[in-house]
Design an enzyme around this catalytic site. Structure first.
Site, PDB file in Angstrom:
ATOM      1  N   TRP A   1      32.045 -17.544  -8.777  1.00 14.99           N
ATOM      2  CA  TRP A   1      31.064 -17.449  -9.868  1.00 14.99           C
ATOM      3  C   TRP A   1      31.587 -18.249 -11.055  1.00 14.99           C
ATOM      4  O   TRP A   1      32.794 -18.230 -11.339  1.00 14.99           O
ATOM      5  CB  TRP A   1      30.871 -15.994 -10.283  1.00 14.99           C
ATOM      6  CG  TRP A   1      29.634 -15.366  -9.720  1.00 14.99           C
ATOM      7  CD1 TRP A   1      28.464 -15.148 -10.387  1.00 14.99           C
ATOM      8  CD2 TRP A   1      29.433 -14.856  -8.393  1.00 14.99           C
ATOM      9  NE1 TRP A   1      27.551 -14.555  -9.545  1.00 14.99           N
ATOM     10  CE2 TRP A   1      28.112 -14.358  -8.323  1.00 14.99           C
ATOM     11  CE3 TRP A   1      30.226 -14.784  -7.255  1.00 14.99           C
ATOM     12  CZ2 TRP A   1      27.583 -13.800  -7.170  1.00 14.99           C
ATOM     13  CZ3 TRP A   1      29.703 -14.228  -6.102  1.00 14.99           C
ATOM     14  CH2 TRP A   1      28.387 -13.750  -6.066  1.00 14.99           C
TER      15      TRP A   1
ATOM     16  N   TRP B   1      31.272 -18.404 -14.726  1.00 19.08           N
ATOM     17  CA  TRP B   1      32.039 -17.955 -15.906  1.00 19.08           C
ATOM     18  C   TRP B   1      33.111 -16.946 -15.523  1.00 19.08           C
ATOM     19  O   TRP B   1      34.122 -16.833 -16.207  1.00 19.08           O
ATOM     20  CB  TRP B   1      31.142 -17.539 -17.073  1.00 19.08           C
ATOM     21  CG  TRP B   1      30.376 -16.255 -17.025  1.00 19.08           C
ATOM     22  CD1 TRP B   1      29.874 -15.629 -15.934  1.00 19.08           C
ATOM     23  CD2 TRP B   1      30.002 -15.458 -18.168  1.00 19.08           C
ATOM     24  NE1 TRP B   1      29.198 -14.504 -16.322  1.00 19.08           N
ATOM     25  CE2 TRP B   1      29.254 -14.368 -17.683  1.00 19.08           C
ATOM     26  CE3 TRP B   1      30.210 -15.561 -19.549  1.00 19.08           C
ATOM     27  CZ2 TRP B   1      28.725 -13.391 -18.533  1.00 19.08           C
ATOM     28  CZ3 TRP B   1      29.680 -14.589 -20.389  1.00 19.08           C
ATOM     29  CH2 TRP B   1      28.956 -13.527 -19.883  1.00 19.08           C
ATOM     30  N   ASP B   2      32.929 -16.253 -14.416  1.00 15.66           N
ATOM     31  CA  ASP B   2      34.008 -15.381 -13.931  1.00 15.66           C
ATOM     32  C   ASP B   2      35.266 -16.206 -13.687  1.00 15.66           C
ATOM     33  O   ASP B   2      36.379 -15.839 -14.075  1.00 15.66           O
ATOM     34  CB  ASP B   2      33.641 -14.721 -12.595  1.00 15.66           C
ATOM     35  CG  ASP B   2      32.506 -13.734 -12.717  1.00 15.66           C
ATOM     36  OD1 ASP B   2      31.374 -14.179 -12.962  1.00 15.66           O
ATOM     37  OD2 ASP B   2      32.746 -12.523 -12.573  1.00 15.66           O
TER      38      ASP B   2
ATOM     39  N   ASP C   1      22.835  -9.969 -16.840  1.00 16.57           N
ATOM     40  CA  ASP C   1      21.690  -9.988 -15.944  1.00 16.57           C
ATOM     41  C   ASP C   1      20.540  -9.048 -16.271  1.00 16.57           C
ATOM     42  O   ASP C   1      19.392  -9.414 -16.135  1.00 16.57           O
ATOM     43  CB  ASP C   1      22.149  -9.641 -14.517  1.00 16.57           C
ATOM     44  CG  ASP C   1      23.144 -10.651 -13.962  1.00 16.57           C
ATOM     45  OD1 ASP C   1      23.703 -11.438 -14.742  1.00 16.57           O
ATOM     46  OD2 ASP C   1      23.361 -10.644 -12.742  1.00 16.57           O
TER      47      ASP C   1
ATOM     48  N   TYR D   1      23.801  -1.403 -15.365  1.00 18.17           N
ATOM     49  CA  TYR D   1      24.052  -2.811 -15.571  1.00 18.17           C
ATOM     50  C   TYR D   1      23.494  -3.430 -16.860  1.00 18.17           C
ATOM     51  O   TYR D   1      22.293  -3.590 -17.004  1.00 18.17           O
ATOM     52  CB  TYR D   1      23.407  -3.503 -14.368  1.00 18.17           C
ATOM     53  CG  TYR D   1      24.321  -4.524 -13.779  1.00 18.17           C
ATOM     54  CD1 TYR D   1      25.622  -4.184 -13.487  1.00 18.17           C
ATOM     55  CD2 TYR D   1      23.886  -5.810 -13.550  1.00 18.17           C
ATOM     56  CE1 TYR D   1      26.476  -5.130 -12.975  1.00 18.17           C
ATOM     57  CE2 TYR D   1      24.735  -6.748 -13.019  1.00 18.17           C
ATOM     58  CZ  TYR D   1      26.026  -6.391 -12.748  1.00 18.17           C
ATOM     59  OH  TYR D   1      26.867  -7.317 -12.256  1.00 18.17           O
ATOM     60  N   TRP D   2      24.328  -3.819 -17.774  1.00 14.81           N
ATOM     61  CA  TRP D   2      23.976  -4.558 -18.980  1.00 14.81           C
ATOM     62  C   TRP D   2      22.975  -3.849 -19.888  1.00 14.81           C
ATOM     63  O   TRP D   2      22.393  -4.452 -20.771  1.00 14.81           O
ATOM     64  CB  TRP D   2      23.445  -5.967 -18.651  1.00 14.81           C
ATOM     65  CG  TRP D   2      24.529  -6.848 -18.094  1.00 14.81           C
ATOM     66  CD1 TRP D   2      24.680  -7.225 -16.785  1.00 14.81           C
ATOM     67  CD2 TRP D   2      25.629  -7.438 -18.793  1.00 14.81           C
ATOM     68  NE1 TRP D   2      25.804  -8.011 -16.642  1.00 14.81           N
ATOM     69  CE2 TRP D   2      26.393  -8.158 -17.858  1.00 14.81           C
ATOM     70  CE3 TRP D   2      26.046  -7.418 -20.141  1.00 14.81           C
ATOM     71  CZ2 TRP D   2      27.547  -8.862 -18.205  1.00 14.81           C
ATOM     72  CZ3 TRP D   2      27.190  -8.124 -20.493  1.00 14.81           C
ATOM     73  CH2 TRP D   2      27.921  -8.835 -19.523  1.00 14.81           C
TER      74      TRP D   2
ATOM     75  N   GLU E   1      34.442  -3.228 -12.955  1.00 18.57           N
ATOM     76  CA  GLU E   1      33.593  -4.329 -13.440  1.00 18.57           C
ATOM     77  C   GLU E   1      33.197  -4.104 -14.904  1.00 18.57           C
ATOM     78  O   GLU E   1      33.179  -5.026 -15.709  1.00 18.57           O
ATOM     79  CB  GLU E   1      32.344  -4.402 -12.564  1.00 18.57           C
ATOM     80  CG  GLU E   1      31.392  -5.528 -12.924  1.00 18.57           C
ATOM     81  CD  GLU E   1      30.263  -5.687 -11.912  1.00 18.57           C
ATOM     82  OE1 GLU E   1      30.206  -4.887 -10.945  1.00 18.57           O
ATOM     83  OE2 GLU E   1      29.446  -6.609 -12.073  1.00 18.57           O
TER      84      GLU E   1
HETATM   85  C1  GLC Z   1      26.831 -10.134 -12.331  1.00 23.28           C
HETATM   86  C2  GLC Z   1      27.051 -10.335 -13.830  1.00 23.28           C
HETATM   87  C3  GLC Z   1      27.440 -11.769 -14.076  1.00 23.28           C
HETATM   88  C4  GLC Z   1      28.672 -12.100 -13.248  1.00 23.28           C
HETATM   89  C5  GLC Z   1      28.503 -11.735 -11.775  1.00 23.28           C
HETATM   90  C6  GLC Z   1      29.807 -11.804 -11.017  1.00 23.28           C
HETATM   91  O1  GLC Z   1      25.826 -10.914 -11.832  1.00 23.28           O
HETATM   92  O2  GLC Z   1      25.931  -9.970 -14.563  1.00 23.28           O
HETATM   93  O3  GLC Z   1      27.705 -11.977 -15.430  1.00 23.28           O
HETATM   94  O4  GLC Z   1      28.976 -13.436 -13.369  1.00 23.28           O
HETATM   95  O5  GLC Z   1      28.029 -10.420 -11.664  1.00 23.28           O
HETATM   96  O6  GLC Z   1      30.774 -11.009 -11.624  1.00 23.28           O
END
Ligand code: GLC
Length: 433
Positions: A38, A40-41, A166, A352-353, A396
């Site tokens: 992924w 930005w991860d 998300d 989530y978020w 997470e």
């Molecule tokens: C979810 C998060 C996203 C992240 C992904 C992997 O989709 O919302 O920000 O990159 O998980 O961790």
């Protein structure tokens, strides 16, 4: 205060997680739930890897950028290996690339990470960093051209997943405009792996898939997307992160004597700095999401609102407003920063978020606070993050109300943020730098 023995144990565990999630040149966010690279991860995880293996940290970024599209976009997922049953997988995205990727991007933290790494790691980085800066310049240019074709100074996202946040309530109203009548049936995998109460609802997923289908039906053509995608919003997280990335790219380009990159990045930055004000809501007293299709601004704050401080210098009046709203939120919960306004009817501390705390958002907000002369508030965020990890390990995300962990376990960016920033050992190191 966390005792020394616990700190050592957590330092060791964090390293073990990053090594265990290493798939050879890239790191998965967590095994099972997210089995690929992924965007930005990976960038944020490189900061943690750098604490014990400099070469491997650079590889993480190189591998990500090696999946760059011809048009400059760096995709949000790279499917380096086949994984049966992942949804939505390569056949849903139909990127037409090898390796297959998704068709959207994610917040561009990579340039900022490269700058942090060049400061943090010993050695002469010129040869290694130069091709990365060229790739980053092309990616940032893609943002300007594809996601702000009219030059209004904010970039749009075409899917909630591009924001990286998300399931934020900010997307509810713009998503309601998306027609889901042709989505058809599909099988999610996430809810087989983690508690459904912590994941987006099926109703949200129908909308997510309708947008994936929109992109794939036009072969991810950026012009069609900008003109017709039913979801087209500008939000403070993505825009602040891009502003900071451009600033860091300018600094890197000057440092490594690449004046053409510095000039382009500066031009884009001036436009973004100027445009960011469009995301200010007088009612919310902070930066919020602007639905560009309806020209409608959201009036509720999210953790992305404080990323303004990370994006660049904030004027004094607004900076003070940020500090006081931050302290107000902190008083309503036990751990900062909730991803969405505590007290709002849409707030949900574990879904989530829609409420939970993410360690890497805390790091970004803290970085901005420290740079604005508020190390006290920055420390508070680091303390809260460390306390959450001590209580619930490397999950997470965490409930800001109870501290309970949610989503995936042994999560890479949580481990990375511990090693690089929140661990008392990391903080001692920064002070001696
Ligand atoms: C979810 C998060 C996203 C992240 C992904 C992997 O989709 O919302 O920000 O990159 O998980 O961790």
């Amino acid at each position: 205060m966390i005792d020394a023995k616990t700190v050592t144990r957590l330092d060791t565990q964090a390293q073990q997680i990053l090594r265990a999630n290493d798939r050879g040149g890239y790191t998965v966010p967590t095994k099972g739930l997210y089995p690929f690279q992924w965007n930005w991860d990976s960038a944020l995880t490189a900061l943690g890897i750098a604490c014990f293996d400099a070469d491997r940290a650079w590889q993480e970024i190189e591998k990500l950028l090696s999946a760059q599209w011809d048009n400059g976009m760096v995709p949000h997922i790279v499917f380096w290996q086949h994984e049966e049953g992942y949804f939505p997988g390569p056949s849903e995205w139909q990127s037409g690339r090898t390796p297959p990727t998704s068709g959207i991007t994610q917040p561009p933290v990579a340039a900022t990470v490269v700058r942090q790494l060049t400061n943090f790691l010993p050695g002469d980085h010129r040869a290694r960093v130069t091709p990365m800066l060229r790739a980053l310049d092309r990616w940032h240019q893609w943002f300007a051209d594809a996601r702000d074709p009219d030059g209004i100074g904010v970039v749009a996202i075409m899917h909630p997943w591009e924001s990286g946040r998300d399931n934020l309530p900010d997307w509810d109203a713009p998503l309601a405009q998306v027609d889901t009548s042709n989505v058809g049936a599909f099988m999610r995998r996430d809810t087989q792996l983690v508690n459904a109460a912590e994941r987006p609802l099926n109703h949200d997923y129908d909308h997510y898939m309708a947008l994936v289908q929109f992109g794939r039906d036009c072969q991810w053509d950026v012009k069609t997307i900008a003109e017709k995608c039913p979801f087209w919003v500008a939000e403070p997280g993505m825009n602040a992160i891009l502003r900071r990335a451009e600033r860091d790219l300018v600094a890197l380009a000057l440092h490594f004597n690449l004046p053409d990159i510095a000039t382009r990045a500066n031009t884009r930055l001036a436009r973004l700095d100027h445009g960011f004000n469009q995301l200010w809501s007088d009612i919310a007293q902070g930066y919020t999401t602007l639905d560009l299709r309806k020209n409608k601004i959201e009036h509720r704050l999210s953790s992305g609102s404080w990323l303004s401080l990370y994006g660049g210098p904030e004027n004094d009046i607004r900076a003070k407003i940020h500090y006081s709203t931050l302290m107000e939120w902190r008083q309503k919960v036990r751990f900062a920063m909730p991803s969405f306004a505590p007290g709002d009817p849409a707030f949900d501390d574990i879904r989530y978020w829609r409420g939970p705390v993410w360690a890497m958002i805390n790091w970004m907000i803290a970085t901005g606070l420290a740079e604005h002369g508020r190390p006290d508030l920055a420390d508070q965020l680091a303390d809260d993050t460390a306390a959450l990890i001590e209580q619930s390990a490397f999950r997470e995300y965490f409930s800001p109300v109870t501290g309970k962990g949610g989503g995936g376990k042994d999560f890479s960016w949580t481990a990375a943020m511990w090693l690089y920033w929140a661990s008392p050992n990391a903080r001692q190191q920064t002070e001696t730098h």
